[in-house]
Motif scaffolding. Structure first.
Motif, short mmCIF file in Angstrom:
data_model
loop_
_atom_site.label_atom_id
_atom_site.label_comp_id
_atom_site.label_asym_id
_atom_site.label_seq_id
_atom_site.Cartn_x
_atom_site.Cartn_y
_atom_site.Cartn_z
N ASP A 87 0.85 -1.19 0.00
CA ASP A 87 0.00 0.00 0.00
C ASP A 87 0.88 1.24 0.00
O ASP A 87 1.04 1.94 1.01
CB ASP A 87 -0.91 -0.03 1.23
CG ASP A 87 -1.98 1.07 1.17
OD1 ASP A 87 -2.07 1.74 0.12
OD2 ASP A 87 -2.72 1.23 2.15
N GLN A 88 1.46 1.52 -1.16
CA GLN A 88 2.35 2.67 -1.31
C GLN A 88 2.30 3.15 -2.75
O GLN A 88 1.92 2.39 -3.65
CB GLN A 88 3.78 2.29 -0.91
CG GLN A 88 4.38 1.17 -1.74
CD GLN A 88 5.70 0.67 -1.19
OE1 GLN A 88 5.86 0.52 0.03
NE2 GLN A 88 6.66 0.43 -2.07
N PRO A 89 2.66 4.40 -3.00
CA PRO A 89 2.55 4.97 -4.35
C PRO A 89 3.34 4.16 -5.39
O PRO A 89 4.48 3.79 -5.16
CB PRO A 89 3.13 6.38 -4.19
CG PRO A 89 2.93 6.71 -2.75
CD PRO A 89 3.11 5.41 -2.02
N GLY A 90 2.70 3.89 -6.53
CA GLY A 90 3.36 3.26 -7.66
C GLY A 90 3.57 1.77 -7.55
O GLY A 90 4.14 1.15 -8.46
N ALA A 91 3.08 1.15 -6.46
CA ALA A 91 3.37 -0.27 -6.25
C ALA A 91 2.67 -1.17 -7.28
O ALA A 91 3.13 -2.28 -7.55
CB ALA A 91 2.96 -0.68 -4.84
#
Length: 507
Positions: A87-91
């Motif tokens: 759950d993080q940007p761009g994952a």
């Protein structure tokens, strides 16, 4: 100009439809119907095109050259997977890049943050090349944890993209359809879907009805076929037999020492079963003189006509014109609307229908001194025929149910064949009632003009009342579907349930 339906498979990219349109325009084709719904199928686009026969060949050849026409159906597979993504940007980008590498479309996607370090991404992956599944899953699993989820093929949202393919493959299996027939089945199913979606119906419901329609007709073949057979002695010379199949129209046989006269013939798919019944009821079937009359030119009433080779077919000019249209490959009178066209074509495919030979037609009103006008509102007498000691008058209806509809009236014995203009719905068995509920949904009405159909029923009921008063006994009503009935206190009652003084001997 000939009208032809094309089932095309186009790439999901800008300009795909433009290319198809240019090809059609190049050969002076006119697109008269187009249907595409990405939520139902990502690649399939349906086109009805008007062009000359020669140009249709050129259009088909060029569409095939660019890969838009398929000669066979491929089994598209959908796999629903659950990918655990940080759950993080761009994952999510690594997964999308892998899908892009394999040219995989996402048919279903669902995810939301759940308060943990990971999100569960549920994806429906549309796989057109099953050979790549293992490599695809291996590449994704090298990046993130992935699970394959079990699912019900028809119930999940992810399957919306492959309704047509799944339905077509299923129908091809149960009906033993050729590839060409299967493609036509898809096209006509889409025609019905397109019309019903405009009224708010869902693809799932529409295809559910089409599936039930096909299964109903196909499942009663062979040892599963069971018909209700009734017998009534109409006069000293004529016995009436009513054969009520599981679905499709009744077939009536007026049997005398000289001949057998059939009225309507049901679905073609039951030909083997029906001929078995004929030969059991009439051991001399092969040598007896035979005639057949139809009450109207719907597929479910005319199925055996093409099987009764060399036998005269009694009908009026309008019904003859409709059947000639079928033989010529152009829309008949049932097919004047898109819903009627789609339903009629599906009926033909599912039931294995072939139009009869026009050379067998005996047009009843061809030499009539007072032929019926093209349009009229009343029951009009157009012809007469006899069966031994029974004298029938042929009355043409207004076309509320179908243009060219007829009823056959024997006044002396109070016997009336009403076709689908008047049937005893309350006398249907549970299964027949369910089957007969399908057409009103798929066509929105079984009638071409419901107002006219209602008026025709009223006129026929008045006629029955007049005959009852004249003969001092109820009329015997033989509808296109359901049991032989009698008019009792203004209502149709199945003969075996009607409180009548007359036994099965009617005279």
């Amino acid at each position: 100009m000939h009208r032809k339906s094309y089932v095309t498979r186009m790439p999901n990219k800008t300009g795909a439809f433009l290319l198809a349109s240019k090809i059609i325009a190049k050969y002076c084709g006119n697109i008269v119907r187009v249907s595409y719904n990405k939520a139902v199928d990502l690649h399939m686009l349906f086109l009805d095109v008007e062009a000359t026969a020669e140009n249709h060949q050129k259009i088909a050849k060029e569409l095939e050259t660019v890969g838009y026409l398929k000669n066979e159906l491929s089994e598209t597979r959908v796999i629903e997977v659950n990918i655990k993504i940080p759950d993080q940007p761009g994952a999510v980008l690594p997964v999308l890049k892998i899908l892009d590498l394999y040219n995989i479309n996402i048919s279903y996607l669902n995810s939301s943050a759940n308060g943990t370090p990971y999100q569960d991404f549920k994806m429906g992956l549309l796989i057109e090349n099953p050979d790549m599944i293992k490599m695809l899953l291996n590449d994704i699993s090298a990046v993130y944890q992935i699970d394959i989820i079990e699912y019900d093929d028809f119930e999940k949202n992810l399957d919306n993209t492959i309704f047509y393919i799944r339905l077509a493959n299923e129908m091809q299996h149960i009906l033993s359809l050729s590839t060409a027939q299967t493609m036509e089945f898809i096209s006509e199913s889409n025609r019905i879907l397109q019309m019903l979606q405009e009224t708010g119906e869902s693809p799932k419901k529409v295809f559910g009805y089409i599936r039930r329609f096909a299964y109903f007709i196909s499942k009663y073949r062979g040892s599963h076929f069971s018909a209700d057979i009734d017998q009534v002695q109409i006069s000293e010379q004529v016995t009436l037999y009513s054969i009520q199949p599981p679905c499709g129209s009744n077939t009536y046989v007026l049997a005398s020492a000289e001949e057998l006269v059939l009225i309507d013939t049901g679905y073609a798919i039951y030909a083997e079963e029906m001929f078995k019944i004929f030969k059991e009821l009439f051991p001399a079937w092969d040598t007896l003189t035979k005639r057949v009359f139809i009450t109207h030119a719907d597929v479910d009433h005319c199925g055996l006509l093409s099987k009764l080779e060399g036998i005269r077919i009694g009908l009026n000019q309008k019904s003859a014109d409709s059947l000639r249209c079928q033989a010529a490959g152009i829309p008949d009178y049932r097919e004047t609307s898109d819903l009627g066209w789609g339903y009629s074509k599906l009926s033909r495919i599912i039931s294995g229908y072939s139009p009869p030979n026009p050379a067998q037609f005996e047009v009843l009103d061809v030499d009539s001194p007072t032929p019926a006008p093209e349009e009229h509102q009343e029951l009009i007498p157009i012809a007469k025929f006899t069966v031994a000691d029974l004298k029938f008058q042929v009355l043409e209806g207004s076309g509320g149910h179908l243009y060219g509809e007829m009823i056959f009236v024997c006044e002396e014995y109070g016997l009336v064949f009403t076709g689908d203009n008047l049937v005893n719905i309350s006398g249907f068995s549970e299964e027949r009632a369910e089957f007969n509920s399908l057409a009103p949904y798929l066509m929105r009405s079984v009638n071409i003009d419901s107002q006219k159909a209602t008026e025709m029923r009223s006129q026929i009921m008045r006629l029955l009342g007049e005959l009852e008063d004249k003969n001092k006994k109820p009329c015997l009503v033989c509808g296109g579907h359901g049991p032989i009935s009698a008019l009792e206190n203004g209502e149709l009652k199945a003969l075996q349930k009607a409180r009548l003084k007359q036994p099965p001997t009617w005279y």
